[in-house]
Design an enzyme around this catalytic site. Structure first.
Site, PDB file in Angstrom:
ATOM      1  CB  SER A   1      -0.895   0.038   1.248  1.00  0.00           C
ATOM      2  OG  SER A   1      -1.718  -1.092   1.340  1.00  0.00           O
TER       3      SER A   1
ATOM      4  CB  ALA B   1      -3.551   0.505  -1.846  1.00  0.00           C
ATOM      5  CE  LYS B   2      -6.761  -2.214   6.517  1.00  0.00           C
ATOM      6  NZ  LYS B   2      -8.187  -2.002   6.437  1.00  0.00           N
ATOM      7  CB  ALA B   3      -4.806   4.615   0.969  1.00  0.00           C
TER       8      ALA B   3
ATOM      9  CE1 TYR C   1     -11.282   0.772   5.126  1.00  0.00           C
ATOM     10  CE2 TYR C   1      -9.296   1.625   4.095  1.00  0.00           C
ATOM     11  CZ  TYR C   1     -10.071   0.562   4.501  1.00  0.00           C
ATOM     12  OH  TYR C   1      -9.640  -0.715   4.259  1.00  0.00           O
TER      13      TYR C   1
END
Ligand SMILES: Cc1ncc(COP(=O)(O)O)c(C=O)c1O
Length: 313
Positions: A64, A158-160, A164
């Site tokens: 990420s 990706a965990k950005a 969220y």
């Protein structure tokens, strides 16, 4: 829930008290969401606390980060040690662990070139995200009016942090209408995922889930559950999932580090199967929890013991 200010946080290589682990209001990430994070769980086992699939989570964190040009100034092994240090210093037997890397304070132009990369690791006790009752009896969900953004708009794998806000809109809407969780559709109207969890449906004994073509985050719990289900002898297939697939399913469940394996009992007032946790879901859930709790030798390599594992068991 409120955070215990006396707990310890790892920040840029140091363990600080929770209350002292602060950042400036001009931090780039606070304004634009320019950070990446992970969520993992540490479980109590007979051999001490163990983080579930630590290296898979750290690998995703580095992936990420590279998408967003965040150069993490630590190695995977340094962060693995830092995770253990935070858990041990807080004397947690089980907890949720949140590594976060973000652009700090230097300038507020959109390009964060001059901003320092800050790295923090928080840990706190966190019960199952959708509740003990949800784990046992299943949750009631609703199709969100907010669609999951397409992977050509933002890198869904990706965990950005900034990504969220999409989930926040969906979950706020679902709660405001009395549901436990939101189901986001992709831009084509097929099922994507929950606000922070992947989805599985079961029909005629076969287990189905979708994949990155439907704008999902490729969950580590999803991957674990696919392996577990196949080892239990079930056929697991990846395909496009429609809303009808869900309403006509025999069983359905969410997977995620926070939500673990949570049955879905209802979609917008329509019962899924018998409207309760189904037998295949229960079997997968039981196996998952016996692995995370170290009650079986199955997939012991998924457990990263916070203190060195004893030689004799
Ligand atoms: C949007 C989204 N989908 C799925 C998941 C499940 O991923 P994992 O099982 O790796 O926690 C998460 C949680 O991180 C998430 O935020």
């Amino acid at each position: 829930m409120s955070f215990d200010q006396t707990r310890w946080v790892w920040k840029n290589g140091q363990l600080l008290r929770w209350a002292d682990a602060t950042t400036h209001v001009s931090a780039h990430a606070l304004h634009y969401g320019s950070g990446v994070f992970e969520g993992m769980r540490c479980y109590e086992t007979p051999d001490g606390p163990a983080v579930f699939r630590l290296h898979a989570h750290l690998e995703r964190l580095f992936n990420s980060a590279s998408v967003y040009g965040l150069n993490i100034p630590y190695t995977v092994e340094q962060l693995a040690t830092a995770v253990s240090d935070v858990i041990q210093r807080n004397e947690f037997t089980s907890c949720y662990v949140r590594p976060l890397c973000y652009f700090g304070s230097s300038s507020l132009g959109l390009h964060p070139a001059k901003c320092p990369v800050e790295v923090v690791i928080l840990a706190w006790p966190w019960a199952s995200y959708l509740g003990a009752d949800g784990l046992k009896h299943g949750v009631r969900i609703t199709v969100s009016p907010w669609r999951k953004f397409h992977s050509q708009m933002m890198p869904t794998t990706a965990k950005a942090c900034g990504q969220y806000v999409n989930s926040i809109l969906a979950v706020r809407d679902a709660f405001s209408r009395g549901f436990d969780e939101a189901l986001l559709l992709d831009v084509e109207g097929n099922i994507a995922e929950g606000s922070g969890m992947n989805i599985f449906v079961i029909k005629g004994g076969t287990i189905f889930t979708n994949d990155e073509q439907h704008s999902i985050l490729m969950g580590i719990t999803r991957d674990s559950v696919i392996q577990i289900a196949r080892e239990l002898g079930y056929l697991v297939e990846t395909k496009t999932l429609t809303v009808e697939d869900l309403t006509c399913a025999d069983e359905a469940f969410f997977t995620g580090t926070a939500a673990e394996v949570t049955p879905i009992r209802e979609l917008d007032g329509v019962s899924i199967g018998d409207g309760r946790r189904g037998p295949i879901t229960a079997e997968i859930q039981d196996t998952y929890f016996s692995i995370t709790a170290g009650r079986t030798d199955l997939h012991r390599d998924w457990l990263h013991f916070v203190a060195p594992e004893p030689v004799c068991r």
